[in-house]
Design an enzyme around this catalytic site. Sequence first.
Site, PDB file in Angstrom:
ATOM      1  N   CYS A 195       6.031  -0.099   7.362  1.00  0.00           N
ATOM      2  CA  CYS A 195       5.617   1.086   6.611  1.00  0.00           C
ATOM      3  C   CYS A 195       6.790   1.558   5.758  1.00  0.00           C
ATOM      4  O   CYS A 195       7.919   1.631   6.246  1.00  0.00           O
ATOM      5  CB  CYS A 195       5.212   2.195   7.591  1.00  0.00           C
ATOM      6  N   LEU A 196       6.512   1.882   4.508  1.00  0.00           N
ATOM      7  CA  LEU A 196       7.582   2.338   3.609  1.00  0.00           C
ATOM      8  C   LEU A 196       8.154   3.680   4.062  1.00  0.00           C
ATOM      9  O   LEU A 196       9.230   4.067   3.618  1.00  0.00           O
ATOM     10  CB  LEU A 196       7.053   2.442   2.173  1.00  0.00           C
TER      11      LEU A 196
ATOM     12  N   HIS B  10      -4.097   0.979   7.795  1.00  0.00           N
ATOM     13  CA  HIS B  10      -2.766   1.598   7.765  1.00  0.00           C
ATOM     14  C   HIS B  10      -2.734   2.762   6.770  1.00  0.00           C
ATOM     15  O   HIS B  10      -2.264   3.857   7.091  1.00  0.00           O
ATOM     16  CB  HIS B  10      -1.733   0.523   7.387  1.00  0.00           C
ATOM     17  N   GLU B  11      -3.245   2.508   5.567  1.00  0.00           N
ATOM     18  CA  GLU B  11      -3.199   3.554   4.532  1.00  0.00           C
ATOM     19  C   GLU B  11      -4.138   4.707   4.863  1.00  0.00           C
ATOM     20  O   GLU B  11      -3.812   5.875   4.648  1.00  0.00           O
ATOM     21  CB  GLU B  11      -3.551   2.962   3.158  1.00  0.00           C
TER      22      GLU B  11
ATOM     23  N   GLN C 204       2.813   9.911   1.441  1.00  0.00           N
ATOM     24  CA  GLN C 204       4.108   9.231   1.446  1.00  0.00           C
ATOM     25  C   GLN C 204       4.978   9.606   0.256  1.00  0.00           C
ATOM     26  O   GLN C 204       6.195   9.425   0.287  1.00  0.00           O
ATOM     27  CB  GLN C 204       3.910   7.711   1.457  1.00  0.00           C
TER      28      GLN C 204
ATOM     29  N   HIS D 180      -2.638   7.220   7.106  1.00  0.00           N
ATOM     30  CA  HIS D 180      -1.720   8.175   6.462  1.00  0.00           C
ATOM     31  C   HIS D 180      -2.469   9.438   6.012  1.00  0.00           C
ATOM     32  O   HIS D 180      -1.900  10.526   5.998  1.00  0.00           O
ATOM     33  CB  HIS D 180      -1.047   7.545   5.243  1.00  0.00           C
TER      34      HIS D 180
ATOM     35  N   GLY E 287       0.841  -1.189   0.000  1.00  0.00           N
ATOM     36  CA  GLY E 287       0.000   0.000   0.000  1.00  0.00           C
ATOM     37  C   GLY E 287       0.877   1.240   0.000  1.00  0.00           C
ATOM     38  O   GLY E 287       2.038   1.188   0.429  1.00  0.00           O
TER      39      GLY E 287
HETATM   40 ZN    ZN Z   1       2.727   3.396   5.805  1.00  0.00          ZN
END
Ligand code: ZN
Length: 188
Positions: A99-100, A141-142, A51, A145, A46
Amino acid sequence: MAVLPIRISGDPVLHSPARPIEEIDDELRTLVADMFETMDEAPGVGLAGPQVGVPLRLFVYGWTDDDEVQHRGVAINPTLWQSPLTVDELDEDNESEGCLSFPGERFPLRRAERVILEATDLDGEKYEVHADGWLARIFQHEYDHLDGVIYVDRLTHPFGKAAQKVQRKNSWGVPGLSWLPGRDHLED
Ligand code: ZN
């Protein structure tokens, strides 16, 4: 299409609420294509607008479940309904996420088991996905953000402290840091 740099924890765009999208135009279509490419290159399951430095309410997701069913899409201006959280002890093997924007790390976190995602696709069509398990986790999670929340903000003791330590060790937590999938290889 292009792989975009992914902002790292500390950049203000990750810690502020994103704005609703008002128009689906070519610029947005290009952004979504780039976000899919960036997510796949990372690789991740995701990726949300903030991000990649875009303070707009959208995310892309792509995940294949145990039955080889592929779940992939873009959620524009999403709403998320979630089942109540349970309070029993965390299972580190099955409840850890990453998480990226906090790359190379994983910490356990309780998420709702079931959610309903309502969103708009690139054709401007509204759709709804009923998800449970890992897909429900991805959506939570997304969605976080888009409200300026990273999962590490939600960690409970002692994991929150461990995440802070990682952030200090990596000198994250300041504006302007990013990494580029396919070029930068981040070590744990
Ligand atoms: Zn993330």
